[in-house]
Design an enzyme around this catalytic site. Structure first.
Site, mmCIF file in Angstrom:
data_model
loop_
_atom_site.group_PDB
_atom_site.id
_atom_site.type_symbol
_atom_site.label_atom_id
_atom_site.label_comp_id
_atom_site.label_asym_id
_atom_site.label_seq_id
_atom_site.Cartn_x
_atom_site.Cartn_y
_atom_site.Cartn_z
ATOM 1 N N HIS A 170 2.437 1.515 -1.318
ATOM 2 C CA HIS A 170 2.176 0.360 -2.178
ATOM 3 C C HIS A 170 1.682 -0.827 -1.354
ATOM 4 C CE1 HIS A 170 5.307 2.024 -5.193
ATOM 5 N NE2 HIS A 170 4.144 2.062 -5.790
ATOM 6 N N CYS A 257 11.540 -2.881 -3.700
ATOM 7 C CA CYS A 257 11.549 -1.822 -4.721
ATOM 8 C C CYS A 257 12.824 -1.807 -5.541
ATOM 9 C CB CYS A 257 11.421 -0.453 -4.066
ATOM 10 S SG CYS A 257 10.381 -0.413 -2.628
#
Ligand code: CIR
Length: 266
Positions: A170, A257
């Site tokens: 990401h 996250c």
């Protein structure tokens, strides 16, 4: 150091790790995550969030979704409203619908990425003081970014498409916001030029995995074990709290996250 809405939040949402976490997605297999140790790290993470004065909502584990502890990927939360994502990992698509009612209880305005060809995960989105950067990646595509751009057009911050480095999960695997105009970033991401308008604190050599941190109210929460980067962040004037991340790291997960961080507008 500023105290603006991009770094200061009244709420966070987390989800307890499920026993199925051992089946979580990973780019490279470096060993099976230990659930008990992950639970201990997760508890320390929540304690650190709460210590800043925030309300932390802990959702129950979802065993049907091995990666569901990584709640950040399911939504984008802004002061004006929340956008439910469409994760690009097929095994994670259903996690977004599981998150929606919890955000609907807190926000009056909930929008959804709905296009069949649109994919976007929260881990690819960095909201700064002035804009929303979205990294195109293996999980986030052009249609997803275009749909997000339309959905948030009236919310005051423009969307800028950038690129997640090849082989990196990401965009935020490689960067974090430290304050409205300052980021922590790996040299490989900063070299792409996407932060040319920002102050940049670089991760120390060999410590790329330290880039995924969170500025949450008055602290920067970092994965433990990266002394060079910790020192650089402290030299820049921030208060650091370290949390163990050995088990989430086996699944390419880090500090951002594990939570959605926001100040809901009802
Ligand atoms: C995945 O591959 O989707 C998970 N194992 C890790 C997700 C990490 N999330 C994040 O960086 N926002």
């Amino acid at each position: 150091m500023s105290t603006d809405a991009s770094t200061h939040f009244t709420h966070a949402i987390t989800r307890r790790p499920a026993p199925s976490i051992t089946a979580g997605l990973r780019a490279v297999d470096t060993g099976t995550p230990d659930l008990a140790l992950m639970q201990a790290h997760h508890a320390a993470y929540i304690t650190a969030l709460r210590a800043t004065g925030a309300t932390v909502i802990e959702l129950d584990a979802l065993d049907a979704y091995p990666d569901s502890v990584f709640v950040e990927d399911t939504a984008l939360c802004l002061p004006q409203g929340a956008v439910i994502m469409r994760p690009g990992a097929p095994s994670r698509l259903g996690e977004a619908a599981e998150m929606a009612p919890h955000l609907a209880a807190l926000y009056a305005d909930i929008r959804r990425i709905e296009g069949a060809t649109s994919f976007i995960e929260g881990g690819d989105i960095l909201v700064t003081g002035s804009e929303i950067l979205v990294g195109r990646s293996a999980r986030t595509n052009a249609d997803g970014i275009a749909e997000l751009t339309r959905l948030v057009a009236s919310w005051g911050k423009p969307v800028r498409e950038v690129h997640t480095p090849p082989g990196v999960l990401h965009f935020k695997t490689d960067c974090s916001l430290l304050d409205a105009t300052t980021v922590l970033a790996t040299p490989r991401l900063a070299d792409s030029g996407c932060f040319d308008d920002y102050f940049v604190v670089h991760t120390a050599p060999g410590e790329d995995a330290a880039a995924n941190a969170i500025r949450f109210n008055d602290v920067v929460i970092m994965a433990a074990g990266f002394p060079g980067t910790r020192a650089a962040v402290e030299r820049a004037g921030y208060t650091v709290v370290e949390i163990g991340n050995s088990e989430c790291a086996k699944l390419d997960g880090g500090m951002s996250c594990l939570s959605l961080r926001f100040t809901p507008a009802k």
